[in-house]
Design a protein around this motif. Sequence first.
Motif, PDB file in Angstrom:
ATOM      1  N   GLY A 198       0.788  -1.225   0.000  1.00 44.84           N
ATOM      2  CA  GLY A 198       0.000   0.000   0.000  1.00 44.84           C
ATOM      3  C   GLY A 198       0.817   1.271   0.000  1.00 44.84           C
ATOM      4  O   GLY A 198       0.258   2.372  -0.003  1.00 44.84           O
ATOM      5  N   GLU A 199       2.138   1.121  -0.004  1.00 46.54           N
ATOM      6  CA  GLU A 199       3.006   2.301   0.091  1.00 46.54           C
ATOM      7  C   GLU A 199       3.527   2.712  -1.283  1.00 46.54           C
ATOM      8  O   GLU A 199       3.898   1.864  -2.096  1.00 46.54           O
ATOM      9  CB  GLU A 199       4.198   2.016   1.016  1.00 46.54           C
ATOM     10  N   ALA A 200       3.549   4.016  -1.522  1.00 48.37           N
ATOM     11  CA  ALA A 200       4.089   4.542  -2.771  1.00 48.37           C
ATOM     12  C   ALA A 200       4.580   5.964  -2.542  1.00 48.37           C
ATOM     13  O   ALA A 200       4.125   6.664  -1.628  1.00 48.37           O
ATOM     14  CB  ALA A 200       3.039   4.512  -3.875  1.00 48.37           C
ATOM     15  N   PHE A 201       5.513   6.378  -3.387  1.00 54.49           N
ATOM     16  CA  PHE A 201       6.069   7.732  -3.351  1.00 54.49           C
ATOM     17  C   PHE A 201       5.696   8.432  -4.656  1.00 54.49           C
ATOM     18  O   PHE A 201       5.845   7.854  -5.739  1.00 54.49           O
ATOM     19  CB  PHE A 201       7.591   7.692  -3.211  1.00 54.49           C
ATOM     20  N   VAL A 202       5.231   9.648  -4.559  1.00 54.39           N
ATOM     21  CA  VAL A 202       4.832  10.427  -5.730  1.00 54.39           C
ATOM     22  C   VAL A 202       5.687  11.690  -5.802  1.00 54.39           C
ATOM     23  O   VAL A 202       5.773  12.447  -4.829  1.00 54.39           O
ATOM     24  CB  VAL A 202       3.341  10.815  -5.673  1.00 54.39           C
ATOM     25  N   VAL A 203       6.328  11.882  -6.948  1.00 53.95           N
ATOM     26  CA  VAL A 203       7.125  13.080  -7.191  1.00 53.95           C
ATOM     27  C   VAL A 203       6.361  13.981  -8.150  1.00 53.95           C
ATOM     28  O   VAL A 203       5.819  13.507  -9.159  1.00 53.95           O
ATOM     29  CB  VAL A 203       8.503  12.721  -7.809  1.00 53.95           C
ATOM     30  N   LYS A 213       8.845  25.001  -6.163  1.00 55.44           N
ATOM     31  CA  LYS A 213       8.905  24.266  -4.906  1.00 55.44           C
ATOM     32  C   LYS A 213       9.020  22.760  -5.165  1.00 55.44           C
ATOM     33  O   LYS A 213       8.501  22.251  -6.156  1.00 55.44           O
ATOM     34  CB  LYS A 213       7.647  24.543  -4.076  1.00 55.44           C
ATOM     35  N   PRO A 214       9.683  22.036  -4.246  1.00 54.68           N
ATOM     36  CA  PRO A 214       9.770  20.573  -4.394  1.00 54.68           C
ATOM     37  C   PRO A 214       8.528  19.894  -3.807  1.00 54.68           C
ATOM     38  O   PRO A 214       8.053  20.264  -2.725  1.00 54.68           O
ATOM     39  CB  PRO A 214      11.022  20.215  -3.582  1.00 54.68           C
ATOM     40  N   TYR A 215       8.022  18.912  -4.535  1.00 54.02           N
ATOM     41  CA  TYR A 215       6.852  18.161  -4.069  1.00 54.02           C
ATOM     42  C   TYR A 215       7.162  16.663  -4.135  1.00 54.02           C
ATOM     43  O   TYR A 215       7.313  16.095  -5.217  1.00 54.02           O
ATOM     44  CB  TYR A 215       5.630  18.459  -4.941  1.00 54.02           C
ATOM     45  N   ILE A 216       7.275  16.033  -2.961  1.00 52.11           N
ATOM     46  CA  ILE A 216       7.389  14.572  -2.875  1.00 52.11           C
ATOM     47  C   ILE A 216       6.424  14.113  -1.788  1.00 52.11           C
ATOM     48  O   ILE A 216       6.462  14.617  -0.660  1.00 52.11           O
ATOM     49  CB  ILE A 216       8.821  14.109  -2.547  1.00 52.11           C
ATOM     50  N   PHE A 217       5.557  13.154  -2.116  1.00 46.20           N
ATOM     51  CA  PHE A 217       4.519  12.692  -1.198  1.00 46.20           C
ATOM     52  C   PHE A 217       4.640  11.179  -1.003  1.00 46.20           C
ATOM     53  O   PHE A 217       5.193  10.463  -1.847  1.00 46.20           O
ATOM     54  CB  PHE A 217       3.128  13.029  -1.744  1.00 46.20           C
ATOM     55  N   ARG A 218       4.079  10.737   0.122  1.00 49.50           N
ATOM     56  CA  ARG A 218       4.072   9.294   0.409  1.00 49.50           C
ATOM     57  C   ARG A 218       2.712   8.886   0.971  1.00 49.50           C
ATOM     58  O   ARG A 218       2.101   9.606   1.758  1.00 49.50           O
ATOM     59  CB  ARG A 218       5.164   8.930   1.411  1.00 49.50           C
ATOM     60  N   THR A 219       2.264   7.709   0.536  1.00 45.82           N
ATOM     61  CA  THR A 219       1.084   7.087   1.134  1.00 45.82           C
ATOM     62  C   THR A 219       1.455   5.694   1.615  1.00 45.82           C
ATOM     63  O   THR A 219       2.298   5.015   1.005  1.00 45.82           O
ATOM     64  CB  THR A 219      -0.078   6.988   0.127  1.00 45.82           C
ATOM     65  N   ASN A 220       0.845   5.266   2.701  1.00 41.83           N
ATOM     66  CA  ASN A 220       1.067   3.918   3.228  1.00 41.83           C
ATOM     67  C   ASN A 220      -0.197   3.061   3.161  1.00 41.83           C
ATOM     68  O   ASN A 220      -0.179   1.912   3.603  1.00 41.83           O
ATOM     69  CB  ASN A 220       1.560   3.988   4.682  1.00 41.83           C
ATOM     70  N   ASP A 221      -1.277   3.643   2.619  1.00 40.03           N
ATOM     71  CA  ASP A 221      -2.570   2.946   2.653  1.00 40.03           C
ATOM     72  C   ASP A 221      -3.306   3.073   1.319  1.00 40.03           C
ATOM     73  O   ASP A 221      -4.501   3.366   1.288  1.00 40.03           O
ATOM     74  CB  ASP A 221      -3.422   3.478   3.805  1.00 40.03           C
ATOM     75  N   TYR A 222      -2.580   2.874   0.231  1.00 40.73           N
ATOM     76  CA  TYR A 222      -3.161   2.900  -1.114  1.00 40.73           C
ATOM     77  C   TYR A 222      -3.805   4.250  -1.448  1.00 40.73           C
ATOM     78  O   TYR A 222      -4.767   4.325  -2.217  1.00 40.73           O
ATOM     79  CB  TYR A 222      -4.206   1.784  -1.279  1.00 40.73           C
ATOM     80  N   GLY A 223      -3.264   5.324  -0.868  1.00 40.06           N
ATOM     81  CA  GLY A 223      -3.748   6.650  -1.223  1.00 40.06           C
ATOM     82  C   GLY A 223      -4.868   7.190  -0.369  1.00 40.06           C
ATOM     83  O   GLY A 223      -5.370   8.290  -0.635  1.00 40.06           O
ATOM     84  N   LYS A 224      -5.292   6.469   0.669  1.00 42.24           N
ATOM     85  CA  LYS A 224      -6.342   7.001   1.545  1.00 42.24           C
ATOM     86  C   LYS A 224      -5.842   8.239   2.274  1.00 42.24           C
ATOM     87  O   LYS A 224      -6.584   9.210   2.460  1.00 42.24           O
ATOM     88  CB  LYS A 224      -6.775   5.932   2.546  1.00 42.24           C
ATOM     89  N   THR A 225      -4.574   8.212   2.707  1.00 44.40           N
ATOM     90  CA  THR A 225      -3.950   9.369   3.352  1.00 44.40           C
ATOM     91  C   THR A 225      -2.579   9.611   2.729  1.00 44.40           C
ATOM     92  O   THR A 225      -1.942   8.683   2.217  1.00 44.40           O
ATOM     93  CB  THR A 225      -3.793   9.153   4.868  1.00 44.40           C
ATOM     94  N   TRP A 226      -2.167  10.866   2.804  1.00 47.18           N
ATOM     95  CA  TRP A 226      -0.880  11.249   2.200  1.00 47.18           C
ATOM     96  C   TRP A 226      -0.102  12.147   3.163  1.00 47.18           C
ATOM     97  O   TRP A 226      -0.691  12.918   3.912  1.00 47.18           O
ATOM     98  CB  TRP A 226      -1.102  12.004   0.888  1.00 47.18           C
TER      99      TRP A 226
END
Length: 626
Positions: A198-203, A213-226
């Motif tokens: 369920g984890e992914a990193f989005v650049v 600005k730099p934008y890097i995000f992470r989710t651990n629950d298939y995108g339910k929260t970021w």
Amino acid sequence: AYTWMSGGIKNYYWENIWGGDGFDAMPDPDDASWIYAMSQGGSVGKYNYKTGESWYMKPPQMDEKTMLRFNWNAAMAQDPTNNSTIYYGSQFLHKSTNKGASWETISPDLTTNDSAKIDQTNNGGISIDITGAENYCTILTIAPSSKDKNVIWVGTDDGNVQLTRDGGKTWTNFRGKIPGLPVGAWIPQVQASRYNAGEAFVVANDYRRGDFKPYIFRTNDYGKTWTRLADEKKVIGYALCVLQDPTEPNLIFAGTEQGLWVSLDNGASFQQWKNGYPSVSTYDLTIQEREADLVIATFGRALWVLDDIRPLRKLASAKGDWNKSFASFPNGNTIQASYKNAPGYEWSTWGIWDAPNRPAGAAISYYLKPSTDTTKKKDSVMVKIFNDKNEIVRNLKWSADSGFNRKYWGMEEKGFRTPGGGGRGRRGGAAGADEPAGQQALPGTYKVVLKYQNNSDSTFVTLLDDPRIGNRNTIKEAQASLRNELKKSGDKLVEAMDLLTEADNATKKVETYIKDMSGKEVDSLKKSTKKVQDEVKKLRESITGKPQTKQGYGQVPTITVMNTYQQASMSIASKPIAPGAQEKRLVENAAKLIEEAVKRVHAFKEGTWKSYQELVTATKLSPFEK
């Protein structure tokens, strides 16, 4: 811990690492001779760089009403759970289960499909100019999960982040659902976690619309929260890529327009990596897992390899809180490789540019805790290398810079002073000079003991034969045996030449000391000094030959004691075969000439030089008494 990499692929597995100017590539893990390559317009194929065989396998337009749109750098990925499965992106996600021989489309249009953005009827103004770089609303990145074969992430150039959890049957679009991500921002990369399905990193970056600005995000629950992993408070420059280490989750690398950034605490903080790496646009990252090397694709500095990141993994395992003041790290196997010039490269014409590769020796990594006492003198790290018989084969002295250090042992044993080679010695040698290098160490495991002030630590280095050549221990041992025979003569010549250097230096001191003096005693001493200097010069010339005084380049070839010795030494070491009768004869020739030279120097020592020392002492003008 850093080096440029040049000279070809060298068995590295690229993952879209050749991005830029409409070209991406990745290898076939089943056969490293094949490379999947993409060029602008969506053209994709497979090329065998050994044989030249090529396949053209662009997904065809199956629906006669729908034109496929491919980005200038179209997305390409390989299924981590199945080597035969390849994904490729237009506005749709295409899948091949037979390495590109045929394709199926497994998604709807995953972009915004904005008609205003995809209209190219008037592109180019005065004339049509459509090269493939103008396509918009296209897929930029594809990230299949290694934990769940049905999970695939997709990012597009018009700001969509899409997820399927059932192999492409249904999709969830996170447009406008990632807090802090500007709607419509470019999504150059999504990385599926190696640890959690369920984890992914989005650049994301939005500099095309003036937002740097730099934008890097992470989710651990298939995108339910970021959560936002990186912002302008943590890194500098708009974001381009991210990579979590495959064996240590706390170690995360990020690439921005302003360089490479490293997190040792799972993204809580980042610091810029500046050890030889410039603040350059860092486009993509991958890890050559066999060697634990971080491979970096840049814009403006080609490919750059950070060799052996295992020390960083060790530090990251403690989340950067390293409590040791001094420590060494495990070292991988080191191959005693034979190197060749690049094909078609003729060195004297300077016809090719090569970035520097890493040193050929065995890398030794160590850490020194930064000291807050700036007044304290910085000592050196003393290094002793032991063979499997617990014998010291090499002594080295390395710098003691705070933080991580990486030095290289050239895989040589300690050597000995050679005639005319300088080095330390009781006479004429360079005081405090480094231990001279000797012959190449035999393959095997060596213990490396490092000491800094009152702290010490150790690690092991394993030297391996070049697998293309095989084991040559018997040859190396035979060469060492004959070289030791030559050394016996060489040591005698070194001692004789040291005496001549000592005499020459002493007479110069006397000459300077009495330069402005006069009197009978002084005149006699000046004549004797000149006599000693002339005799020293004559003896040296009998050993090394007369220097060329005429205008021009080089020296008239003559047979001397020195070049006879050097010829014997070179003949032993210049080819990978055991010495034979020829080499033994050369060693005997050198020994004969050296013996004669040593006798002449000994006669000088017991005659002229001894008398001169007595004369200087008798005049009570000796500069050595002051």
